[in-house]
Design a protein around this motif. Structure first.
Motif, mmCIF file in Angstrom:
data_model
loop_
_atom_site.group_PDB
_atom_site.id
_atom_site.type_symbol
_atom_site.label_atom_id
_atom_site.label_comp_id
_atom_site.label_asym_id
_atom_site.label_seq_id
_atom_site.Cartn_x
_atom_site.Cartn_y
_atom_site.Cartn_z
ATOM 1 N N MET A 43 0.849 -1.196 0.000
ATOM 2 C CA MET A 43 0.000 0.000 0.000
ATOM 3 C C MET A 43 0.881 1.242 0.000
ATOM 4 O O MET A 43 1.784 1.371 0.815
ATOM 5 C CB MET A 43 -0.907 -0.005 1.241
ATOM 6 N N THR A 44 0.660 2.150 -0.933
ATOM 7 C CA THR A 44 1.437 3.380 -0.989
ATOM 8 C C THR A 44 0.891 4.395 -0.014
ATOM 9 O O THR A 44 -0.222 4.277 0.489
ATOM 10 C CB THR A 44 1.405 3.965 -2.408
ATOM 11 N N SER A 45 1.682 5.420 0.228
ATOM 12 C CA SER A 45 1.271 6.426 1.201
ATOM 13 C C SER A 45 -0.016 7.104 0.802
ATOM 14 O O SER A 45 -0.800 7.513 1.635
ATOM 15 C CB SER A 45 2.389 7.454 1.387
ATOM 16 N N THR A 46 -0.269 7.236 -0.537
ATOM 17 C CA THR A 46 -1.480 7.922 -0.974
ATOM 18 C C THR A 46 -2.730 7.081 -0.769
ATOM 19 O O THR A 46 -3.838 7.559 -0.962
ATOM 20 C CB THR A 46 -1.363 8.315 -2.458
ATOM 21 N N ASP A 47 -2.575 5.807 -0.421
ATOM 22 C CA ASP A 47 -3.727 4.973 -0.097
ATOM 23 C C ASP A 47 -4.162 5.129 1.352
ATOM 24 O O ASP A 47 -5.237 4.656 1.730
ATOM 25 C CB ASP A 47 -3.409 3.497 -0.358
ATOM 26 N N LYS A 48 -3.340 5.768 2.165
ATOM 27 C CA LYS A 48 -3.695 5.962 3.563
ATOM 28 C C LYS A 48 -4.704 7.100 3.673
ATOM 29 O O LYS A 48 -4.427 8.229 3.254
ATOM 30 C CB LYS A 48 -2.456 6.310 4.389
ATOM 31 N N PRO A 49 -5.885 6.847 4.232
ATOM 32 C CA PRO A 49 -6.904 7.902 4.261
ATOM 33 C C PRO A 49 -6.495 9.111 5.079
ATOM 34 O O PRO A 49 -6.981 10.219 4.836
ATOM 35 C CB PRO A 49 -8.120 7.193 4.880
ATOM 36 N N TYR A 50 -5.583 8.921 6.043
ATOM 37 C CA TYR A 50 -5.152 10.029 6.881
ATOM 38 C C TYR A 50 -4.008 10.832 6.265
ATOM 39 O O TYR A 50 -3.460 11.727 6.902
ATOM 40 C CB TYR A 50 -4.754 9.523 8.275
ATOM 41 N N LEU A 51 -3.672 10.516 4.996
ATOM 42 C CA LEU A 51 -2.644 11.277 4.273
ATOM 43 C C LEU A 51 -3.177 11.881 2.980
ATOM 44 O O LEU A 51 -2.409 12.394 2.162
ATOM 45 C CB LEU A 51 -1.441 10.384 3.961
ATOM 46 N N HIS A 101 -1.941 16.062 13.163
ATOM 47 C CA HIS A 101 -0.955 15.030 12.846
ATOM 48 C C HIS A 101 -0.428 15.306 11.443
ATOM 49 O O HIS A 101 -1.189 15.271 10.470
ATOM 50 C CB HIS A 101 -1.584 13.642 12.920
ATOM 51 N N ASN A 102 0.856 15.575 11.324
ATOM 52 C CA ASN A 102 1.415 16.048 10.062
ATOM 53 C C ASN A 102 2.828 15.492 9.869
ATOM 54 O O ASN A 102 3.823 16.168 10.164
ATOM 55 C CB ASN A 102 1.445 17.571 10.048
ATOM 56 N N PRO A 103 2.953 14.245 9.391
ATOM 57 C CA PRO A 103 4.299 13.683 9.188
ATOM 58 C C PRO A 103 5.090 14.487 8.172
ATOM 59 O O PRO A 103 4.521 15.113 7.271
ATOM 60 C CB PRO A 103 4.021 12.267 8.687
ATOM 61 N N LYS A 104 6.412 14.456 8.305
ATOM 62 C CA LYS A 104 7.281 15.133 7.352
ATOM 63 C C LYS A 104 7.180 14.460 5.979
ATOM 64 O O LYS A 104 6.810 13.284 5.872
ATOM 65 C CB LYS A 104 8.725 15.105 7.853
ATOM 66 N N PRO A 105 7.516 15.204 4.911
ATOM 67 C CA PRO A 105 7.484 14.599 3.574
ATOM 68 C C PRO A 105 8.323 13.324 3.521
ATOM 69 O O PRO A 105 9.435 13.251 4.060
ATOM 70 C CB PRO A 105 8.095 15.691 2.692
ATOM 71 N N GLY A 106 7.758 12.299 2.892
ATOM 72 C CA GLY A 106 8.455 11.022 2.759
ATOM 73 C C GLY A 106 8.227 10.060 3.895
ATOM 74 O O GLY A 106 8.666 8.910 3.828
ATOM 75 N N VAL A 107 7.538 10.500 4.943
ATOM 76 C CA VAL A 107 7.274 9.647 6.104
ATOM 77 C C VAL A 107 5.824 9.169 6.044
ATOM 78 O O VAL A 107 4.900 9.983 5.923
ATOM 79 C CB VAL A 107 7.531 10.393 7.426
ATOM 80 N N THR A 108 5.618 7.863 6.135
ATOM 81 C CA THR A 108 4.273 7.280 6.152
ATOM 82 C C THR A 108 4.060 6.571 7.477
ATOM 83 O O THR A 108 4.518 5.430 7.657
ATOM 84 C CB THR A 108 4.078 6.286 4.991
#
Length: 455
Positions: A1-9, A44-51
């Protein structure tokens, strides 16, 4: 699953990729001059590249809007610079690192300090410009994690809070005076590993809620909790005062999970009335699946979150409970001058449920008449928790303003809405320089609160 599949991202929760500052924001309508201070909201705001493996694991980013005498002076957003932001683990070979916090759940002011909170860790102190000072442990008197939902007594100015853990001691209770000094701490007997995210305080009692969600060592999302039918759901009623923990009583309630308390108070018959949105087993699982990005999730978290009322008769040893509304809501707020005493009005954010009923909006409940009023946010417009600010010279409980930040997906923009807390009419709109990530909790911090504490 890629990061864009995470609903919270994605969607409303797409993380901001940088920190910006902007001044002299555009205002439609007229900002009340008495709104002089800062609205600070966490996300909740992870840095770019962090999933992250769970929505709650995303690093904290605070968003601040500075209002002064009818002007919107600035907006700025800053990551809370904790060790976890740079990848430091929570569990080390020396044990738990209470400084390795996301600091992404809430932000409050007490005794002149701005504190970003996450319930598994120490608070992190911020400057009034939202830069990170560092971990704060109340001069060494905080010996556990600290809840993200402390309560300020409107009469005494004391801060009541707790630390909860999946391991003994399961529950620690603290009181800090109005100057920020911890004056009392105690282990609460009889507590379990049940998840305790929020609690309530009345004039004479502290009220804890243990729901049917508890420690689960087999949960690998990084948040080790899950629904367990064998976990008894209970309410703990503890007298306030130095010896209160020794006198706590636990009362059985129906299975469920409450994340946020609306308010609690003692009624004319001496019973304790507690209200807050709760979910059943299905509702919890839908939200959990959304939080971890698993199949079988609802389109939104909170899709089966309904307001519930418990009436605890301490003398009789009984609890009466009922669902009091069929609208899916979360993030209850009130005029905090009424925290711990009977309040007539309560506010919340509404969400579409699993059938598509409802929608995004700000809800006002009249607990006396049973009436419900909704300020509809509009299509693809998610409001944040509505923060109540009393009007100058207020004479009624709902004399004041509601501050909410809108995430507008169609415009890829955000606005701060100032609503009349009485009728929910819009008073002013402040246009922000970016779309603000859908987040959790925040606070209005008047200049007077910080200036008085630092004078």
């Amino acid at each position: 699953m890629t990061s864009t599949d995470k609903p919270y991202l994605i969607g409303h929760y797409t993380p901001a990729v940088d920190e910006i500052s902007a001044t002299e924001l555009t205002v439609e309508g007229a900002l009340p001059p008495e709104l002089t201070g800062r609205l600070i909201r966490n996300s909740h705001n992870p840095k770019p590249g962090v999933t992250p493996t769970h929505w709650f694991k995303g690093s904290g980013m605070v968003h601040g809007i500075r209002l002064r005498e009818g002007r919107a002076e600035w907006y700025r957003n800053r990551w809370v610079r904790t060790p976890a932001l740079d990848g430091a683990p929570y569990i080390t070979d020396k044990g738990v690192d209470l400084t390795a916090s996301t600091a992404g759940t809430h932000v409050i002011e007490h005794a002149g300090r701005l504190l970003a909170l996450c319930e598994a860790n120490f608070p992190f102190e911020l400057t009034r410009d939202l830069d990170t000072v560092g971990a704060y442990d109340f001069d060494g008197k905080l010996r556990s994690a600290m809840t993200a939902h402390p309560k300020t007594d409107p009469v005494t100015g004391e801060l009541h809070f707790f630390g909860s853990s999946p391991f003994p001691p399961y529950l620690m209770y603290y009181v800090a005076d109005a100057k920020g000094q911890v004056t009392h701490s105690a282990e609460v007997p009889g507590a379990t590993a049940s998840l305790k995210h929020d609690f309530a305080v009345t004039r004479h009692y502290v009220v804890f809620v243990e729901g049917t969600v508890t420690f689960d060592p087999n949960e690998h999302s990084g948040i080790p909790y899950g629904w367990n039918d064998a976990q008894p759901a209970r309410i703990g009623v503890m007298p306030r005062g130095p010896q209160g923990a020794e006198k706590i009583r636990w009362f059985s309630i129906e299975p469920g999970n409450m994340l946020h308390a609306g308010n609690a108070y003692e009624d004319a018959e001496g019973r304790i009335v507690l209200e807050g949105p709760t979910v059943d087993k299905e509702g919890f699982q839908l939200s959990w699946n959304w939080w971890v990005g698993a199949p079988g999730r609802g389109s939104e978290p909170n899709t089966r979150s309904y307001n519930r009322r418990w009436v605890i008769d301490v003398a009789a040893g009984s609890v009466d409970e009922q669902i009091i509304d069929d609208l899916a809501v979360e993030f209850p707020t009130l005029n905090e001058d009424f925290l711990g005493v009977e309040n007539r009005y309560q506010y919340a954010v509404s969400f579409p449920d699993q059938e598509g009923y409802g929608g995004y909006g700000i809800v006002k409940y009249d607990r006396t008449t049973g009436a419900r009023r909704i300020h509809q946010a509009g299509d693809a417009r998610l409001p944040s928790e509505a923060v109540f600010v009393p009007a100058a010279g207020a004479t009624r409980e709902d004399d004041g303003y509601l501050l909410t930040v809108i995430s507008d997906l169609k415009q890829d923009a955000s606005q701060l809405l100032v609503l009349d807390a009485s009728g929910l009419d819009r008073i002013a709109t402040v246009h922000l320089p970016r779309r603000v990530t859908g987040g959790i909790h925040g606070s209005w911090i008047p200049d007077a609160d910080i200036d008085a504490a630092n004078s």
